[in-house]
Design an enzyme around this catalytic site. Structure first.
Site, PDB file in Angstrom:
ATOM      1  N   PHE A  34      -0.424  -5.411   1.921  1.00 50.52           N
ATOM      2  CA  PHE A  34      -1.658  -5.865   1.285  1.00 50.52           C
ATOM      3  C   PHE A  34      -2.061  -4.975   0.117  1.00 50.52           C
ATOM      4  O   PHE A  34      -2.437  -5.442  -0.940  1.00 50.52           O
ATOM      5  CB  PHE A  34      -2.803  -5.877   2.312  1.00 50.52           C
ATOM      6  CG  PHE A  34      -2.860  -7.134   3.134  1.00 50.52           C
ATOM      7  CD1 PHE A  34      -2.019  -8.205   2.867  1.00 50.52           C
ATOM      8  CD2 PHE A  34      -3.781  -7.256   4.167  1.00 50.52           C
ATOM      9  CE1 PHE A  34      -2.080  -9.365   3.621  1.00 50.52           C
ATOM     10  CE2 PHE A  34      -3.852  -8.418   4.923  1.00 50.52           C
ATOM     11  CZ  PHE A  34      -3.004  -9.469   4.655  1.00 50.52           C
ATOM     12  N   ARG A  35      -1.982  -3.632   0.323  1.00 56.34           N
ATOM     13  CA  ARG A  35      -2.665  -2.736  -0.622  1.00 56.34           C
ATOM     14  C   ARG A  35      -1.764  -1.951  -1.565  1.00 56.34           C
ATOM     15  O   ARG A  35      -2.261  -1.185  -2.373  1.00 56.34           O
ATOM     16  CB  ARG A  35      -3.585  -1.786   0.150  1.00 56.34           C
ATOM     17  CG  ARG A  35      -4.738  -2.534   0.776  1.00 56.34           C
ATOM     18  CD  ARG A  35      -5.625  -1.686   1.644  1.00 56.34           C
ATOM     19  NE  ARG A  35      -6.640  -2.513   2.288  1.00 56.34           N
ATOM     20  CZ  ARG A  35      -6.438  -3.259   3.362  1.00 56.34           C
ATOM     21  NH1 ARG A  35      -5.246  -3.260   3.937  1.00 56.34           N
ATOM     22  NH2 ARG A  35      -7.399  -4.003   3.868  1.00 56.34           N
ATOM     23  N   ASP A 105       4.689 -10.019  11.911  1.00 59.07           N
ATOM     24  CA  ASP A 105       5.967 -10.639  11.526  1.00 59.07           C
ATOM     25  C   ASP A 105       7.023 -10.676  12.627  1.00 59.07           C
ATOM     26  O   ASP A 105       8.069 -11.316  12.474  1.00 59.07           O
ATOM     27  CB  ASP A 105       6.541  -9.950  10.277  1.00 59.07           C
ATOM     28  CG  ASP A 105       6.693  -8.433  10.452  1.00 59.07           C
ATOM     29  OD1 ASP A 105       7.033  -7.987  11.553  1.00 59.07           O
ATOM     30  OD2 ASP A 105       6.467  -7.694   9.466  1.00 59.07           O
ATOM     31  N   THR A 189       0.893   2.358   6.878  1.00 58.55           N
ATOM     32  CA  THR A 189      -0.434   1.757   7.020  1.00 58.55           C
ATOM     33  C   THR A 189      -1.454   2.543   6.208  1.00 58.55           C
ATOM     34  O   THR A 189      -1.443   3.775   6.224  1.00 58.55           O
ATOM     35  CB  THR A 189      -0.892   1.660   8.499  1.00 58.55           C
ATOM     36  OG1 THR A 189      -2.275   1.282   8.535  1.00 58.55           O
ATOM     37  CG2 THR A 189      -0.699   2.951   9.255  1.00 58.55           C
ATOM     38  N   SER A 190      -2.327   1.823   5.514  1.00 62.39           N
ATOM     39  CA  SER A 190      -3.358   2.478   4.713  1.00 62.39           C
ATOM     40  C   SER A 190      -4.469   3.009   5.615  1.00 62.39           C
ATOM     41  O   SER A 190      -5.347   3.724   5.156  1.00 62.39           O
ATOM     42  CB  SER A 190      -3.936   1.488   3.707  1.00 62.39           C
ATOM     43  OG  SER A 190      -4.514   0.388   4.388  1.00 62.39           O
TER      44      SER A 190
HETATM   45  P1  NAD Z   1      -1.853  -2.040   3.910  1.00 58.17           P
HETATM   46  O1  NAD Z   1      -1.249  -3.021   2.982  1.00 58.17           O
HETATM   47  O2  NAD Z   1      -3.300  -1.808   3.867  1.00 58.17           O
HETATM   48  O3  NAD Z   1      -1.156  -0.613   3.674  1.00 58.17           O
HETATM   49  C1  NAD Z   1       0.234  -0.492   3.639  1.00 58.17           C
HETATM   50  C2  NAD Z   1       0.540   0.989   3.410  1.00 58.17           C
HETATM   51  O4  NAD Z   1       1.940   1.153   3.557  1.00 58.17           O
HETATM   52  C3  NAD Z   1       0.168   1.474   2.026  1.00 58.17           C
HETATM   53  O5  NAD Z   1      -0.639   2.649   2.154  1.00 58.17           O
HETATM   54  C4  NAD Z   1       1.507   1.810   1.359  1.00 58.17           C
HETATM   55  O6  NAD Z   1       1.467   2.994   0.608  1.00 58.17           O
HETATM   56  C5  NAD Z   1       2.420   2.005   2.538  1.00 58.17           C
HETATM   57  N1  NAD Z   1       3.812   1.595   2.331  1.00 58.17           N
HETATM   58  C6  NAD Z   1       4.272   0.446   1.791  1.00 58.17           C
HETATM   59  N2  NAD Z   1       5.612   0.400   1.873  1.00 58.17           N
HETATM   60  C7  NAD Z   1       5.998   1.570   2.467  1.00 58.17           C
HETATM   61  C8  NAD Z   1       7.258   2.103   2.843  1.00 58.17           C
HETATM   62  N3  NAD Z   1       8.404   1.454   2.627  1.00 58.17           N
HETATM   63  N4  NAD Z   1       7.278   3.332   3.444  1.00 58.17           N
HETATM   64  C9  NAD Z   1       6.121   4.024   3.658  1.00 58.17           C
HETATM   65  N5  NAD Z   1       4.906   3.551   3.329  1.00 58.17           N
HETATM   66  C10 NAD Z   1       4.845   2.332   2.751  1.00 58.17           C
HETATM   67  O7  NAD Z   1      -1.351  -2.423   5.365  1.00 58.17           O
HETATM   68  P2  NAD Z   1      -2.041  -2.205   6.773  1.00 58.17           P
HETATM   69  O8  NAD Z   1      -2.697  -0.869   6.851  1.00 58.17           O
HETATM   70  O9  NAD Z   1      -1.020  -2.562   7.787  1.00 58.17           O
HETATM   71  O10 NAD Z   1      -3.232  -3.282   6.790  1.00 58.17           O
HETATM   72  C11 NAD Z   1      -3.040  -4.628   6.356  1.00 58.17           C
HETATM   73  C12 NAD Z   1      -3.301  -5.678   7.429  1.00 58.17           C
HETATM   74  O11 NAD Z   1      -2.606  -6.905   7.126  1.00 58.17           O
HETATM   75  C13 NAD Z   1      -2.722  -5.284   8.742  1.00 58.17           C
HETATM   76  O12 NAD Z   1      -3.360  -5.962   9.752  1.00 58.17           O
HETATM   77  C14 NAD Z   1      -1.293  -5.770   8.575  1.00 58.17           C
HETATM   78  O13 NAD Z   1      -0.541  -5.816   9.694  1.00 58.17           O
HETATM   79  C15 NAD Z   1      -1.492  -7.144   7.954  1.00 58.17           C
HETATM   80  N6  NAD Z   1      -0.274  -7.506   7.188  1.00 58.17           N
HETATM   81  C16 NAD Z   1       0.859  -7.681   7.917  1.00 58.17           C
HETATM   82  C17 NAD Z   1       2.054  -7.946   7.282  1.00 58.17           C
HETATM   83  C18 NAD Z   1       3.285  -8.102   8.152  1.00 58.17           C
HETATM   84  O14 NAD Z   1       3.184  -8.536   9.299  1.00 58.17           O
HETATM   85  N7  NAD Z   1       4.453  -7.698   7.674  1.00 58.17           N
HETATM   86  C19 NAD Z   1       2.107  -8.039   5.886  1.00 58.17           C
HETATM   87  C20 NAD Z   1       0.904  -7.868   5.154  1.00 58.17           C
HETATM   88  C21 NAD Z   1      -0.283  -7.572   5.837  1.00 58.17           C
END
Ligand code: NAD
Length: 239
Positions: A34-35, A105, A189-190
């Site tokens: 997301f972020r 996912d 995770t952020s």
């Molecule tokens: P977020 O998008 O807020 O944060 C993701 C974090 O991961 C960021 O700080 C980023 O710097 C870091 N990041 C990205 N790729 C990385 C990597 N390869 N290695 C290390 N760090 C990495 O995500 P969040 O905190 O999980 O919150 C978003 C919400 O939306 C959650 O509930 C999430 O599960 C959901 N969501 C889920 C999916 C999925 O199921 N794959 C995808 C998008 C959002």
């Protein structure tokens, strides 16, 4: 000592590791988070993602919800990456007791992890709100408009939308695992989505490790912070 060497040392001396992850764990599988800079929050839609992915929106704009959900939240061809695979291997070898994930996912289970607490549910379970009949994600992906059950009822994904409560037994299991862990590895995770981010405060073990590309509000609380890709870091870990 490099941070990778320190992580190895921590893993070697730990007997009960718990992993707590978010969307960043799946970016190396090609699923946007997301972020991050290329995350879904940077795309422009008529509504922001947290509005579209809310319970209110689901019931008031069901067709628009599903158009977004099908396009962005159903990565059915994605495969587990090195992080998912290493965590499954660590569990098999008795090093890791649980994965707690905010992801929907299903990639941890696909990688072979058995004890997975999916705090925000999963795209792989979908249920008719009228009769309770279950449907696979492929049914949602190939449907058009609003997916309906054979009984005519509205089908809803079993994911926790904004405005909905987390599942009680899943929360209990996750907190129990975190409380008992000697090491908690938090990654991808952020740490801005609550209540999930608050789960960290239940950890009372020895080593808190954070592997995240960007800074998080919990960096100061961690013993070790690694600002690299979680798949690359974990793939180098020997267990
Ligand atoms: P977020 O998008 O807020 O944060 C993701 C974090 O991961 C960021 O700080 C980023 O710097 C870091 N990041 C990205 N790729 C990385 C990597 N390869 N290695 C290390 N760090 C990495 O995500 P969040 O905190 O999980 O919150 C978003 C919400 O939306 C959650 O509930 C999430 O599960 C959901 N969501 C889920 C999916 C999925 O199921 N794959 C995808 C998008 C959002």
């Amino acid at each position: 000592m490099t941070s990778q060497e320190r992580l190895q040392q921590i893993a070697d001396e730990s007997a009960n590791i718990v992993f707590f992850g978010g969307a960043g764990v799946s970016t190396e599988s090609g699923i946007p988070d997301f972020r991050s800079e290329d995350g879904l929050y940077r795309e422009t839609y008529a509504y922001p993602p947290e509005v579209i992915l809310s319970s209110d929106f689901f019931f008031s704009h069901t067709e628009e919800f599903y158009a977004y959900y099908r396009a962005k939240m159903l990565p059915l061809s994605a495969e587990p990456n090195a992080a998912h695979l290493k965590l499954a291997e660590m569990e098999k070898k008795g090093k890791l007791s649980a994965v707690v994930t905010q992801n929907i996912d299903g990639l941890h289970r696909k990688a072979g992890s058995k004890r997975v607490y999916e705090l925000h549910g999963t795209i792989h379970k979908n249920r008719c709100l009228k009769c309770g009949k279950g449907y696979p994600a492929s049914f949602i992906a190939s449907s058009s408009g609003v997916p309906r059950c054979t009984c005519g009822g509205l089908i809803k994904p079993e994911v926790v939308l904004y405005g909905e409560a987390l599942d009680g037994p899943t929360v209990d299991g996750a907190l129990h695992a975190i409380r008992r862990a000697d090491t908690l590895i938090v990654a991808g995770t952020s740490l801005t989505v609550y209540p999930a981010a608050g789960f960290l405060s239940y950890f009372g073990g020895k080593h808190l490790v954070l592997i995240n590309r960007d800074a998080t509000p919990f960096d100061g609380a961690a013993e070790l912070v690694i600002r690299e890709k979680v798949g690359e870091v974990l793939s180098e870990l020997r267990v």
